[in-house]
Scaffold this motif. Structure first.
Motif, short mmCIF file in Angstrom:
data_model
loop_
_atom_site.label_atom_id
_atom_site.label_comp_id
_atom_site.label_asym_id
_atom_site.label_seq_id
_atom_site.Cartn_x
_atom_site.Cartn_y
_atom_site.Cartn_z
N PRO A 122 92.44 22.60 66.50
CA PRO A 122 91.53 22.69 67.65
C PRO A 122 90.27 21.85 67.50
CG PRO A 122 91.83 24.84 66.57
CD PRO A 122 92.75 23.89 65.90
N GLU A 123 89.68 21.84 66.32
CA GLU A 123 88.37 21.19 66.17
C GLU A 123 88.41 19.70 66.47
OE1 GLU A 123 85.79 22.99 66.19
OE2 GLU A 123 87.12 24.73 66.03
N ARG A 124 89.39 19.03 65.87
CA ARG A 124 89.47 17.60 66.09
C ARG A 124 89.62 17.26 67.58
NH1 ARG A 124 93.21 14.94 62.93
NH2 ARG A 124 94.61 16.60 63.57
N ILE A 125 90.52 18.01 68.22
CA ILE A 125 90.85 17.70 69.60
C ILE A 125 89.68 17.96 70.55
CG2 ILE A 125 92.52 18.11 71.43
CD1 ILE A 125 93.65 16.90 68.85
N LYS A 126 88.98 19.05 70.28
CA LYS A 126 87.83 19.38 71.14
C LYS A 126 86.93 18.18 71.36
CE LYS A 126 87.21 24.31 70.27
NZ LYS A 126 86.40 25.31 69.54
N ASP A 127 86.53 17.55 70.26
CA ASP A 127 85.61 16.42 70.34
C ASP A 127 86.13 15.32 71.25
OD1 ASP A 127 84.14 17.81 68.56
OD2 ASP A 127 84.78 16.66 66.81
N LEU A 128 87.46 15.20 71.26
CA LEU A 128 88.04 14.06 71.97
C LEU A 128 88.05 14.20 73.48
CD1 LEU A 128 90.99 13.24 69.54
CD2 LEU A 128 88.97 11.85 69.95
N PHE A 129 87.96 15.44 73.96
CA PHE A 129 87.94 15.54 75.43
C PHE A 129 86.92 16.55 75.95
CE2 PHE A 129 90.42 19.08 74.51
CZ PHE A 129 91.03 19.68 75.61
N ILE A 130 85.93 16.79 75.14
CA ILE A 130 84.93 17.80 75.46
C ILE A 130 84.24 17.59 76.82
CG2 ILE A 130 83.21 16.58 74.02
CD1 ILE A 130 82.08 19.49 73.46
N ARG A 132 84.90 15.39 79.22
CA ARG A 132 85.77 15.04 80.35
C ARG A 132 86.23 16.26 81.14
NH1 ARG A 132 88.47 11.46 75.97
NH2 ARG A 132 87.40 9.49 76.30
N ILE A 133 86.76 17.25 80.43
CA ILE A 133 87.41 18.34 81.13
C ILE A 133 86.40 19.30 81.77
CG2 ILE A 133 87.62 19.91 79.17
CD1 ILE A 133 90.48 20.52 80.17
N VAL A 134 85.31 19.55 81.08
CA VAL A 134 84.37 20.57 81.55
C VAL A 134 83.72 20.15 82.88
CG1 VAL A 134 82.27 21.86 81.03
CG2 VAL A 134 83.98 21.53 79.26
N SER A 135 83.37 18.89 83.00
CA SER A 135 82.71 18.46 84.23
C SER A 135 83.67 18.53 85.42
CB SER A 135 82.14 17.05 84.07
OG SER A 135 83.20 16.11 83.98
N VAL A 136 84.91 18.14 85.18
CA VAL A 136 85.93 18.24 86.24
C VAL A 136 86.05 19.68 86.72
CG1 VAL A 136 88.40 18.10 86.71
CG2 VAL A 136 87.27 16.23 85.53
N LYS A 137 86.07 20.60 85.75
CA LYS A 137 86.22 22.01 86.10
C LYS A 137 85.06 22.50 86.96
CE LYS A 137 84.45 25.25 84.14
NZ LYS A 137 83.87 26.35 83.33
N HIS A 138 83.83 22.12 86.58
CA HIS A 138 82.66 22.60 87.31
C HIS A 138 82.70 22.23 88.79
CE1 HIS A 138 80.33 23.40 83.44
NE2 HIS A 138 80.40 24.54 84.10
N LYS A 139 83.13 21.00 89.04
CA LYS A 139 83.23 20.54 90.43
C LYS A 139 84.18 21.43 91.24
CE LYS A 139 83.39 17.56 93.99
NZ LYS A 139 82.81 18.18 95.18
N PHE A 140 85.36 21.64 90.66
CA PHE A 140 86.40 22.43 91.34
C PHE A 140 85.94 23.87 91.52
CE2 PHE A 140 91.37 22.33 91.48
CZ PHE A 140 91.33 22.64 92.83
N LEU A 141 85.35 24.42 90.48
CA LEU A 141 84.85 25.78 90.51
C LEU A 141 83.84 25.96 91.65
CD1 LEU A 141 85.42 28.20 88.60
CD2 LEU A 141 83.32 27.63 87.38
N GLY A 142 82.95 24.98 91.78
CA GLY A 142 81.95 25.02 92.85
C GLY A 142 82.61 25.04 94.22
N ASP A 143 83.56 24.16 94.43
CA ASP A 143 84.27 24.09 95.72
C ASP A 143 84.87 25.44 96.10
OD1 ASP A 143 83.69 21.42 95.80
OD2 ASP A 143 85.69 20.75 95.19
N ILE A 144 85.52 26.07 95.12
CA ILE A 144 86.21 27.33 95.40
C ILE A 144 85.21 28.45 95.66
CG2 ILE A 144 87.73 29.10 94.45
CD1 ILE A 144 89.09 26.81 92.85
N THR A 145 84.19 28.50 94.84
CA THR A 145 83.16 29.53 95.04
C THR A 145 82.57 29.45 96.44
OG1 THR A 145 82.61 29.28 92.69
CG2 THR A 145 81.06 30.54 94.04
N THR A 146 82.27 28.23 96.88
CA THR A 146 81.74 28.03 98.23
C THR A 146 82.72 28.53 99.29
OG1 THR A 146 80.61 26.04 97.44
CG2 THR A 146 80.79 26.32 99.83
N ALA A 147 83.98 28.14 99.14
CA ALA A 147 84.99 28.52 100.14
C ALA A 147 85.15 30.03 100.22
CB ALA A 147 86.33 27.87 99.80
#
Lengths: 212, 212
Positions: A122-130, A132-147
């Motif tokens: 887990p540790e090695r991989i985390k650094d490699l996409f830390i 990237r994925i979290v920001s994508v999620k926040h955008k989507f999460l916001g859209d759904i919460t609003t809807a």
DNA sequence: GTCTATACTCGGATAGAC
DNA sequence: GTCTATCCGAGTATAGAC
């Protein structure tokens, strides 16, 4: 002019060997995983010598990381594009699902890579996409919460909905070998099955969350 | 009486070492996969000597297969029970989802095992769970086909529905390390998140397929 | 059954010629 | 940049004493 030509030739020579290794390594790592892959097998598949792998990438680990990194960059860049498209939520989900399944089919090694290597290291991989994925999620999460708060879809925990969407898109690609076997399909039938999912999954989701 | 007592003691001695190895090996194989696991690490974790592993199981491969086999037996036996319960389809799905997620949580290594090892060595794995999974699927497929033809649920390809149900249950457990990270949760929060899914997933599915 | 010591193979990595 | 040859550590497996 001469300068440019020379550069181009060198470049091609370099790239061809490096890319040869890169492509071979990608295939082998995908089939065998990091631990199961053999440098010899990668060299054979690239049609070059084992020593060349170390000349270009120093170690097996570094070769793996180079690949994982490049793959993830391309993948998450496209994923971000899909999320950032400007549409009402239900249309967005339909658009997203169809194109995400398509993206996953063209990069079917990514989900298995991430799932299995996250378990094994887990540790090695985390650094490699830390980031990237979290920001994508926040955008989507916001859209759904609003809807939800606007009453455009039924009340649902936005995190649960995101995981549902991911599950419906990713699982059939990640578990493909198991599912083709279970469903008693051949490779072409399964590809067709996934093709049908592009419409089916968005219908499945929208049916479930729309206000009647 | 004496006989029984003696047997019991021997049995305990045997079992304790064998089970000790078994449990340690299960953990290590789960964390590292077949190729990544080290016999030394298994021995250390079992608190015994490396030579003992070979005394009891001959080779690493055989140890792995013994574990995979036992795990799958237990798992698919319980899965079959869940499928064979006698309820109307919608109730059955609700019952199934809740108990299947529970079963998966108690055997969270199984999905990762199957997904990653199916990729790395499909042929070996197939033999190990060939009969178990296909028969379970046929039963479920039949139930759904009947419900569709009776108009109890909206028209949907039964295979797609089965894959949807599996995806919604399995993915969050198989991809747990990635999802905890993405969702920025800790282990307890994620366990709670899965607990909530037991109700949420069946609601999600039933909302989507019920006739309005 | 359990240990220590060791044989042997495999595979990642390097040296050095060309 | 590319090759051959080789080193060396790691890891599976076995031998043999207790």
């Amino acid at each position: 002019m001469d300068n440019k030509k020379e550069l181009k030739i060198d470049d091609n020579q370099d790239k061809s060997t490096e890319r040869l290794i890169f492509q071979a390594a990608k295939d082998v790592f995908h089939r065998k995983g990091l631990a199961g892959a053999r440098m010899q097998e990668i060299a054979d598949e690239a049609g070059i010598n084992k020593a060349m792998l170390h000349y270009y990438f120093r170690t097996k680990e570094k070769l793996f990381e180079a690949i994982f990194n490049e793959e993830c960059s391309g993948f998450f860049a496209k994923l971000a594009e899909l999320i950032n498209v400007d549409l009402p939520l239900l249309d967005k989900i339909e658009f997203f699902v169809e194109n995400y399944i398509d993206l996953l089919m063209k990069n079917s090694y990514i989900p298995v890579f991430i799932i299995s290597e996250m378990h094994h290291n887990p540790e090695r991989i985390k650094d490699l996409f830390i980031d990237r994925i979290v920001s994508v999620k926040h955008k989507f999460l916001g859209d759904i919460t609003t809807a939800v708060s606007l009453g455009l879809i039924r009340p649902i925990d936005p995190r649960q909905l995101i995981v549902n969407i991911m599950a419906l898109c990713i699982f059939p690609i990640a578990a493909r070998p198991m599912l083709t076997f279970m469903m008693e399909m051949d490779d072409n039938e399964y590809t067709e099955f996934i093709e049908l999912r592009k419409k089916e999954v968005s219908k499945f989701i929208i049916n479930s969350i729309k206000i009647n």
